[in-house]
Design an enzyme around this catalytic site. Structure first.
Site, PDB file in Angstrom:
ATOM      1  N   HIS A  39       0.875  -1.128  -0.057  1.00  0.00           N
ATOM      2  CA  HIS A  39       0.008  -0.053  -0.099  1.00  0.00           C
ATOM      3  C   HIS A  39       0.897   1.145   0.057  1.00  0.00           C
ATOM      4  O   HIS A  39       1.242   1.342   0.842  1.00  0.00           O
ATOM      5  CB  HIS A  39      -1.001  -0.046   1.160  1.00  0.00           C
ATOM      6  CG  HIS A  39      -2.151   0.807   1.005  1.00  0.00           C
ATOM      7  ND1 HIS A  39      -3.178   0.527   0.288  1.00  0.00           N
ATOM      8  CD2 HIS A  39      -2.233   2.293   1.269  1.00  0.00           C
ATOM      9  CE1 HIS A  39      -4.197   1.559   0.206  1.00  0.00           C
ATOM     10  NE2 HIS A  39      -3.602   2.684   0.765  1.00  0.00           N
ATOM     11  N   ASP A  41       0.297   5.693  -1.265  1.00  0.00           N
ATOM     12  CA  ASP A  41      -0.552   6.608  -1.762  1.00  0.00           C
ATOM     13  C   ASP A  41      -0.080   7.604  -2.508  1.00  0.00           C
ATOM     14  O   ASP A  41      -0.580   8.623  -2.700  1.00  0.00           O
ATOM     15  CB  ASP A  41      -1.394   7.140  -0.751  1.00  0.00           C
ATOM     16  CG  ASP A  41      -2.333   6.162  -0.259  1.00  0.00           C
ATOM     17  OD1 ASP A  41      -3.411   6.063  -1.014  1.00  0.00           O
ATOM     18  OD2 ASP A  41      -2.476   5.743   0.918  1.00  0.00           O
ATOM     19  N   GLU A 138      -8.869   1.427  -3.364  1.00  0.00           N
ATOM     20  CA  GLU A 138      -9.292   1.379  -1.937  1.00  0.00           C
ATOM     21  C   GLU A 138     -10.493   2.278  -1.776  1.00  0.00           C
ATOM     22  O   GLU A 138     -10.457   3.346  -1.950  1.00  0.00           O
ATOM     23  CB  GLU A 138      -7.945   2.444  -1.201  1.00  0.00           C
ATOM     24  CG  GLU A 138      -8.225   2.869  -0.013  1.00  0.00           C
ATOM     25  CD  GLU A 138      -7.041   3.322   1.093  1.00  0.00           C
ATOM     26  OE1 GLU A 138      -6.241   3.972   0.245  1.00  0.00           O
ATOM     27  OE2 GLU A 138      -6.956   2.726   2.105  1.00  0.00           O
ATOM     28  N   HIS A 165     -13.566   2.383   2.467  1.00  0.00           N
ATOM     29  CA  HIS A 165     -12.561   3.245   3.198  1.00  0.00           C
ATOM     30  C   HIS A 165     -13.307   3.413   4.441  1.00  0.00           C
ATOM     31  O   HIS A 165     -13.628   2.561   5.072  1.00  0.00           O
ATOM     32  CB  HIS A 165     -12.259   4.351   2.262  1.00  0.00           C
ATOM     33  CG  HIS A 165     -11.280   5.332   2.803  1.00  0.00           C
ATOM     34  ND1 HIS A 165     -11.306   6.446   3.247  1.00  0.00           N
ATOM     35  CD2 HIS A 165      -9.884   4.859   2.696  1.00  0.00           C
ATOM     36  CE1 HIS A 165     -10.154   6.871   3.504  1.00  0.00           C
ATOM     37  NE2 HIS A 165      -9.285   5.858   3.393  1.00  0.00           N
TER      38      HIS A 165
HETATM   39 ZN   LIG Z   1      -6.157   3.488   3.975  1.00  0.00          ZN
END
Ligand SMILES: [Zn+2]
Length: 390
Positions: A39, A41, A138, A165
């Site tokens: 993960h 972002d 996500e 989320h």
């Molecule tokens: Zn998250």
């Protein structure tokens, strides 16, 4: 005399450790690993034009830092903020986010990244010396309650979906609002939510339970015919926040062959950080308008977690779920505060040193760093093949 003896023992043990771990040795071991982070972002910035190839120090992720950190494969978050639900703009946003990974990152830097959709792709690309780039959605509201969109996303390369989320959607409850009485809840997954799980199994898309309410986790685990993952969650026993997993959940996830990928967010690692972060969140404006102010407040008021906290969470998850059930899901560039010693993607070698010092073998670190998630990917791919054959 006894004290001196004890001191001598302590000294010899610590000397033995430092002697056996030179920087060169840590570096050699780290470089021999296939490190898969599930993960990241940075996509929420590249979608607005941020250049991942420019080696600025204003975030947690760029190409040079990924290389310095020895990242072998990166799942980029196709994050659809809850605000896009209003006006049915979630699918539009998901497509923009997919475009930023495929066009803004992979196509823009073909010498550094290559698109991956399978475990075999990751291994092949890693051998070529490039970073395998994968995608996970996500926020399950991205499918706008439509299995057709879920299939489209799979075809575009999405290989996991975080069911919610921070918002409960039309078919799954979220940990982010499960205690808000004004939100309509479902007691976990709705019948359609269960269909989503089955369709993900059939396609070969990993089911990600990070962010979901506890009941949604148990429903998803019961429904799925393949192992499931937490792409970026930590341990509730060490930091009591709803985003983290209880020991009971970790054990059940592990029993079904899944993995918990430990999150580096200070507020999920340390209760001290969590309490301070909560106070900041409550004192600043929500959303984009308050974001700069929030970051500034975070820097002032939230004491960072540490590399040792990350090791403690990994070690706890291993004790509860076993060595085959734990991995890495950093959440870099998705959080305001990262641990001292693991500030950005370039710092992963520090984690290797810390795990070796904790007594983890190279073989076990190899599992945590990538072996376990590759095994889950293969199991998910095998389930899809099995269902296609029937
Ligand atoms: Zn998250």
């Amino acid at each position: 005399m006894r004290a001196i003896c004890l001191l001598a023992i302590v000294l010899s043990v610590s000397l033995a450790q430092t002697r056996s771990l030179t920087d060169a040795e840590v570096e050699r071991i780290h470089r021999s690993m296939l490190l898969i982070d599930t993960h990241n972002d940075i996509t929420s910035r590249t979608v607005d034009g941020y250049d991942i190839g420019k080696n600025k120090n204003d975030g947690h992720t760029n190409i040079a830092a990924l290389k310095e950190g020895g990242v072998g494969a990166q799942f980029f978050a196709v994050y659809v903020a809850p605000g896009y639900v209003k006006g049915n703009r979630s699918a539009h946003r998901a497509l923009e986010m997919i475009d930023t990974v495929r066009h803004g990152i992979i196509e823009r830097y073909p010498n550094d990244f290559a698109f991956a959709a399978t475990a075999a792709d990751i291994e092949r690309i890693h051998k070529q010396g490039k970073i395998a780039a994968l995608m996970g959605i996500e926020g399950g509201h991205a499918i706008e309650d439509n299995l057709g969109l879920l299939r489209d996303y799979f075809d575009l390369g999405i290989r996991y979906m975080t069911l919610t989320h921070t918002n409960t959607n039309g078919w799954a409850d979220s940990s982010g609002d499960v205690n808000k009485p004004e939100v309509e809840h479902h007691n976990g997954l709705t019948p359609f939510g269960k269909q989503v799980i089955h369709e993900m199994n059939r396609l070969g898309m990993m089911i990600d339970i990070s962010h979901v309410a506890d009941k949604t986790f148990w429903d998803a685990l019961a429904e799925s015919r393949a192992p499931i993952i937490a792409s970026h969650s930590s341990c509730r026993a060490l930091c009591n926040v709803p985003r983290n997993m209880t020991d009971e959940m970790i054990a059940a996830l592990a029993k079904k062959g899944g993995v918990i990928q430990i999150n580096f967010n200070c507020g999920f690692l340390s209760e001290k950080s969590a309490a301070a972060a909560k106070a900041v969140q409550e004192s600043t404006l929500p959303g984009a308008a308050g974001e700069d102010a929030t970051i500034a407040e975070y820097k002032k008021k939230v004491p960072p977690a540490t590399l040792e906290d990350v090791v403690a969470h990994i070690d706890h998850a291993v004790k509860v779920g076993g060595i085959d059930a734990v991995g890495i899901g950093s959440d870099f560039d998705g959080v305001f505060c990262t641990p001292r010693g693991l500030e950005d993607v370039s710092k992963f070698p520090n984690l290797t040193r810390a795990l070796l010092e904790k007594g983890y073998s190279e073989e076990n670190i190899r599992k945590i760093y990538g072996g376990n998630i590759l095994r889950v990917m293969r199991a998910v791919e095998a389930e899809a093949k099995r269902e296609a054959a029937n």
